[in-house]
Write a protein that holds these residues in place. Structure first.
Motif, PDB file in Angstrom:
ATOM      1  N   ASP A  39       0.823  -1.211   0.000  1.00  0.00           N
ATOM      2  CA  ASP A  39       0.000   0.000   0.000  1.00  0.00           C
ATOM      3  C   ASP A  39       0.861   1.266   0.000  1.00  0.00           C
ATOM      4  N   ARG A  40       1.885   1.255   0.833  1.00  0.00           N
ATOM      5  CA  ARG A  40       2.592   2.509   1.109  1.00  0.00           C
ATOM      6  C   ARG A  40       3.912   2.669   0.358  1.00  0.00           C
ATOM      7  N   TYR A  41       4.557   1.554  -0.014  1.00  0.00           N
ATOM      8  CA  TYR A  41       5.914   1.676  -0.534  1.00  0.00           C
ATOM      9  C   TYR A  41       6.149   1.000  -1.892  1.00  0.00           C
ATOM     10  N   LEU A  42       5.781  -0.266  -2.032  1.00  0.00           N
ATOM     11  CA  LEU A  42       6.179  -1.007  -3.228  1.00  0.00           C
ATOM     12  C   LEU A  42       5.158  -0.989  -4.347  1.00  0.00           C
ATOM     13  N   GLY A  43       3.888  -0.833  -4.016  1.00  0.00           N
ATOM     14  CA  GLY A  43       2.845  -1.010  -5.023  1.00  0.00           C
ATOM     15  C   GLY A  43       2.504  -2.489  -5.153  1.00  0.00           C
ATOM     16  N   TYR A  44       1.394  -2.784  -5.834  1.00  0.00           N
ATOM     17  CA  TYR A  44       0.884  -4.155  -5.857  1.00  0.00           C
ATOM     18  C   TYR A  44       1.636  -5.057  -6.832  1.00  0.00           C
ATOM     19  N   LYS A  45       2.003  -4.543  -7.982  1.00  0.00           N
ATOM     20  CA  LYS A  45       2.666  -5.386  -8.972  1.00  0.00           C
ATOM     21  C   LYS A  45       4.005  -5.900  -8.452  1.00  0.00           C
ATOM     22  N   LYS A  46       4.843  -5.015  -7.956  1.00  0.00           N
ATOM     23  CA  LYS A  46       6.149  -5.426  -7.442  1.00  0.00           C
ATOM     24  C   LYS A  46       5.992  -6.412  -6.288  1.00  0.00           C
ATOM     25  N   SER A  47       5.039  -6.122  -5.399  1.00  0.00           N
ATOM     26  CA  SER A  47       4.853  -6.990  -4.232  1.00  0.00           C
ATOM     27  C   SER A  47       4.416  -8.383  -4.646  1.00  0.00           C
ATOM     28  N   ILE A  48       3.487  -8.462  -5.594  1.00  0.00           N
ATOM     29  CA  ILE A  48       2.987  -9.767  -6.056  1.00  0.00           C
ATOM     30  C   ILE A  48       4.106 -10.568  -6.719  1.00  0.00           C
ATOM     31  N   VAL A  49       4.891  -9.916  -7.557  1.00  0.00           N
ATOM     32  CA  VAL A  49       5.980 -10.610  -8.254  1.00  0.00           C
ATOM     33  C   VAL A  49       7.054 -11.063  -7.269  1.00  0.00           C
ATOM     34  N   ILE A  50       7.446 -10.171  -6.359  1.00  0.00           N
ATOM     35  CA  ILE A  50       8.460 -10.532  -5.346  1.00  0.00           C
ATOM     36  C   ILE A  50       7.964 -11.705  -4.506  1.00  0.00           C
ATOM     37  N   GLY A  51       6.714 -11.619  -4.048  1.00  0.00           N
ATOM     38  CA  GLY A  51       6.150 -12.685  -3.226  1.00  0.00           C
ATOM     39  C   GLY A  51       6.081 -14.005  -3.972  1.00  0.00           C
ATOM     40  N   GLY A  52       5.662 -13.970  -5.234  1.00  0.00           N
ATOM     41  CA  GLY A  52       5.559 -15.193  -6.031  1.00  0.00           C
ATOM     42  C   GLY A  52       6.898 -15.860  -6.244  1.00  0.00           C
ATOM     43  N   ILE A  53       7.919 -15.067  -6.533  1.00  0.00           N
ATOM     44  CA  ILE A  53       9.259 -15.619  -6.751  1.00  0.00           C
ATOM     45  C   ILE A  53       9.801 -16.236  -5.468  1.00  0.00           C
ATOM     46  N   MET A  54       9.577 -15.581  -4.336  1.00  0.00           N
ATOM     47  CA  MET A  54      10.043 -16.116  -3.048  1.00  0.00           C
ATOM     48  C   MET A  54       9.354 -17.445  -2.729  1.00  0.00           C
ATOM     49  N   MET A  55       8.036 -17.503  -2.961  1.00  0.00           N
ATOM     50  CA  MET A  55       7.312 -18.738  -2.679  1.00  0.00           C
ATOM     51  C   MET A  55       7.758 -19.875  -3.604  1.00  0.00           C
ATOM     52  N   GLY A  56       7.913 -19.569  -4.894  1.00  0.00           N
ATOM     53  CA  GLY A  56       8.365 -20.584  -5.840  1.00  0.00           C
ATOM     54  C   GLY A  56       9.720 -21.144  -5.463  1.00  0.00           C
ATOM     55  N   ALA A  57      10.648 -20.246  -5.083  1.00  0.00           N
ATOM     56  CA  ALA A  57      11.981 -20.690  -4.658  1.00  0.00           C
ATOM     57  C   ALA A  57      11.882 -21.547  -3.397  1.00  0.00           C
ATOM     58  N   GLY A  58      11.001 -21.143  -2.490  1.00  0.00           N
ATOM     59  CA  GLY A  58      10.815 -21.903  -1.255  1.00  0.00           C
ATOM     60  C   GLY A  58      10.330 -23.317  -1.521  1.00  0.00           C
ATOM     61  N   TYR A  59       9.361 -23.468  -2.436  1.00  0.00           N
ATOM     62  CA  TYR A  59       8.853 -24.803  -2.766  1.00  0.00           C
ATOM     63  C   TYR A  59       9.949 -25.679  -3.362  1.00  0.00           C
ATOM     64  N   PHE A  60      10.757 -25.101  -4.265  1.00  0.00           N
ATOM     65  CA  PHE A  60      11.851 -25.871  -4.873  1.00  0.00           C
ATOM     66  C   PHE A  60      12.842 -26.353  -3.806  1.00  0.00           C
ATOM     67  N   MET A  61      13.098 -25.527  -2.804  1.00  0.00           N
ATOM     68  CA  MET A  61      14.086 -25.858  -1.779  1.00  0.00           C
ATOM     69  C   MET A  61      13.559 -26.877  -0.766  1.00  0.00           C
ATOM     70  N   MET A  62      12.235 -27.004  -0.646  1.00  0.00           N
ATOM     71  CA  MET A  62      11.669 -27.901   0.368  1.00  0.00           C
ATOM     72  C   MET A  62      12.050 -29.353   0.144  1.00  0.00           C
ATOM     73  N   GLY A  63      12.260 -29.730  -1.110  1.00  0.00           N
ATOM     74  CA  GLY A  63      12.583 -31.119  -1.407  1.00  0.00           C
ATOM     75  C   GLY A  63      14.017 -31.489  -1.120  1.00  0.00           C
ATOM     76  N   ILE A  64      14.864 -30.494  -0.815  1.00  0.00           N
ATOM     77  CA  ILE A  64      16.264 -30.784  -0.468  1.00  0.00           C
ATOM     78  C   ILE A  64      16.286 -31.372   0.935  1.00  0.00           C
ATOM     79  N   HIS A  65      16.815 -32.565   1.083  1.00  0.00           N
ATOM     80  CA  HIS A  65      16.694 -33.286   2.347  1.00  0.00           C
ATOM     81  C   HIS A  65      17.675 -32.761   3.389  1.00  0.00           C
ATOM     82  N   SER A  66      17.305 -31.639   3.980  1.00  0.00           N
ATOM     83  CA  SER A  66      18.110 -31.019   5.031  1.00  0.00           C
ATOM     84  C   SER A  66      17.164 -30.170   5.868  1.00  0.00           C
ATOM     85  N   LEU A  67      17.210 -30.347   7.192  1.00  0.00           N
ATOM     86  CA  LEU A  67      16.326 -29.563   8.061  1.00  0.00           C
ATOM     87  C   LEU A  67      16.610 -28.074   7.938  1.00  0.00           C
TER      88      LEU A  67
END
Length: 552
Positions: A71-99
């Motif tokens: 709302d105040r700083y990044l705007g919606y487009k940047k926030s959505i793209v940043i959030g999506g990339i972070m989540m996608g990277a997180g899912y890829f990393m979950m399968g790496i067998h390390s706590l």
């Protein structure tokens, strides 16, 4: 379907569909992965449920901050793209067998969801605030909500096939791929977004972000650390001396204290004319915590029920179809080295190491004698995570019926108020738990597996409760919130969801403590009935508050 709606709607619909595809694929296999002795982390029910509860709690806590930053700083487009990339990277990393990598991946998903989830919904609302679309707003959100559930429904079939064929890592990678497709779809619709993605900046009456950090976020972090470090009384059942069952639960509960205090202070510091509105919303937030606590058992206790207590064997045409689509795996009925479980399916460990034994695969533990296969033969059983598609499947089927039902009542001027809908949603959800109590008795408390139709019935009933409650909750927050703190009060709704999610993990972590599983479900029934009685007691006052403010 699209022609009377903003041209951005198909892109936002498909972006959300793919984002939810990734999220629910990951959630559908998360606790199964944690408990897998061979390829996972061999966690007990308590350990996996506790981590699951903390994870989904934090996932619903960050949208409040992500929405304010957009709302105040990044705007919606940047926030959505940043959030999506972070989540996608997180899912890829979950399968790496390390706590360590798992915790890093979870952090990426938690923060990424905070940026993605609230802002794509807000962006959709921006289009429907235009005069020519304003009367189509409810219909637009219904279409959008359908996208969520289409993604949630289909994802588990991909997750099951990939896990069976290639392993957990590839199933998590499919979740990440789905998320990245969602980002690409979102970016491909850029020309239709216009200025709707721009940040709003700080508006008059907004609470400064520095003040939120200083008086809410920083104290929460400090209290969370204190909760993690402080210890209770050690006992045989509480070896690590945690106050509320685990260090993560202690940390979460302590971290919530400053946030809850902050929301309470909004009421006491409010103008006289706004007190009743804020008080009404806070009371609803408190009540719905118990709904989310039971509803979110789908990824923990109910997944365990599907895995251990449900007859998943398939034969004939069903077997041929499921085997062809790689949605089932074959299990051989013969003794071999395997992990040891007690009669209540509790994984046995000594000094942190899994105890081994020679026995038949655990699936056959509670198959009745007359249904057990011939020694050395194989049976096909459908993948456990497919049970996670039952709820979104019901949502897709029931949403048009519920909408039509309320439209009919509205035409007769008999439509109940929003608080009344929420109260009935809680009551219906409580009734769904009785289905599981019956299932426990039918199966002799786990002595024999029961039909999957018990899960189907349970999910069907609680989905009706969900459709009475969840959309209504968001609606009442937007209607009742004083204009200058709407974002904060929407954050309160997410906070109540977050606390409910953590409580769900606490409930699920106690699964192994109940020798009679019916008692576990009776506790859930009691919690929902308590919430129902409380909500019905509040309805009269809540209706009056809404009427006094000209809100239906």
């Amino acid at each position: 379907m699209w022609k009377n709606h903003p041209r951005a709607l198909p892109f936002l619909f498909l972006s959300e569909m793919w984002e939810r595809f990734g999220y629910y694929l990951m959630i559908g296999i998360f606790t199964l992965y944690l408990k897998d002795v061979e390829s996972g982390f061999a966690m007990t029910e308590k350990e996996a449920s506790d981590l699951y509860g903390t994870f989904i709690a934090l996932v619903f806590l960050t949208p409040f901050i992500g929405g304010l930053v957009a709302d105040r700083y990044l705007g919606y487009k940047k926030s959505i793209v940043i959030g999506g990339i972070m989540m996608g990277a997180g899912y890829f990393m979950m399968g790496i067998h390390s706590l360590t990598m798992l915790y890093v991946a979870m952090t990426l998903v938690i923060v990424g969801n905070g940026f993605f989830k609230p802002n794509i919904s807000t962006l959709l609302g921006n289009f429907y605030n235009e005069e020519k679309y304003i009367d189509k707003k409810d219909e637009g959100y219904n279409i959008f909500y359908m996208g969520i559930n289409v993604g949630a429904f289909i994802c588990n079939f991909f997750g099951a096939a990939l896990q069976i064929l290639l392993g957990w890592q590839y199933a998590f990678m499919a979740a990440g791929l789905g998320m990245f497709i969602g980002v690409i779809v979102f970016l491909s619709g850029t020309k239709h977004y216009g200025d709707k993605t721009e940040k709003k900046g700080i508006q008059q009456g907004d609470m400064p972000f520095s003040k939120i950090v200083l008086f809410v976020l920083l104290p929460s972090v400090v209290f969370g650390v204190i909760g993690w470090l402080i210890k209770g009384v050690q006992s045989d059942s509480n070896l690590n001396s945690a106050i509320f069952g685990s260090d993560s639960t202690d940390a979460f509960i302590f971290a919530c204290i400053p946030v809850v205090y902050f929301y309470g202070s909004l009421y006491f510091k409010a103008k006289v004319e706004e007190k009743r509105q804020i008080g009404a919303l806070l009371s609803i937030f408190a009540v719905v915590i118990l709904f989310w606590a039971v509803f979110k058992l789908n990824g923990s206790a109910l997944t365990t029920w599907a895995d251990r207590y449900t007859n998943r064997e398939i034969t004939g045409t069903t077997k041929a179809v499921f085997n062809g689509l790689k949605l089932a795996k074959e299990v051989e009925y013969k003794k071999d080295a395997t992990e040891l479980y007690d009669p209540s399916f509790r994984l046995q460990k000594e000094n942190g190491e899994i105890v081994k034994t020679v026995d038949y695969p655990i699936y056959f533990r509670n198959v009745s004698e007359e249904k057990k296969p011939v020694e050395g033969s194989k049976v096909s059983i459908w993948a456990t995570n497919l049970s996670q598609s039952i709820n979104p499947g019901w949502v897709i089927i029931l949403t048009p019926l519920i909408v039509a039902f309320f439209t009919f009542l509205r035409s007769r001027k008999k439509e109940p108020s929003t608080p009344t809908k929420i109260a009935f949603g809680l009551l219906i959800s409580a009734l769904s738990v009785l289905v599981m109590v019956a299932a426990v008795h039918i199966g002799g408390n786990g002595a024999e597996k029961v039909s999957v139709w018990w899960l189907v019935a349970n999910y069907g009933i609680i989905t009706i409760g969900e459709l009475f409650l969840s959309p209504m909750g968001l609606s009442i927050v937007s209607k009742l919130s004083p204009q200058n703190i709407t974002a904060l009060m929407m954050g309160g709704w997410f906070l109540s969801t977050s606390i409910g999610n953590k409580l769900s993990g606490v409930l699920a972590s106690m699964w192994d403590q109940y020798d009679d599983k019916a008692n576990f479900f009776w506790i859930n029934f009691g919690l929902l009935m308590f919430a129902t009685v409380l909500m019905f007691a509040l309805v009269k006052n809540l209706n009056k508050v809404m009427k006094d403010h000209g809100i239906n």
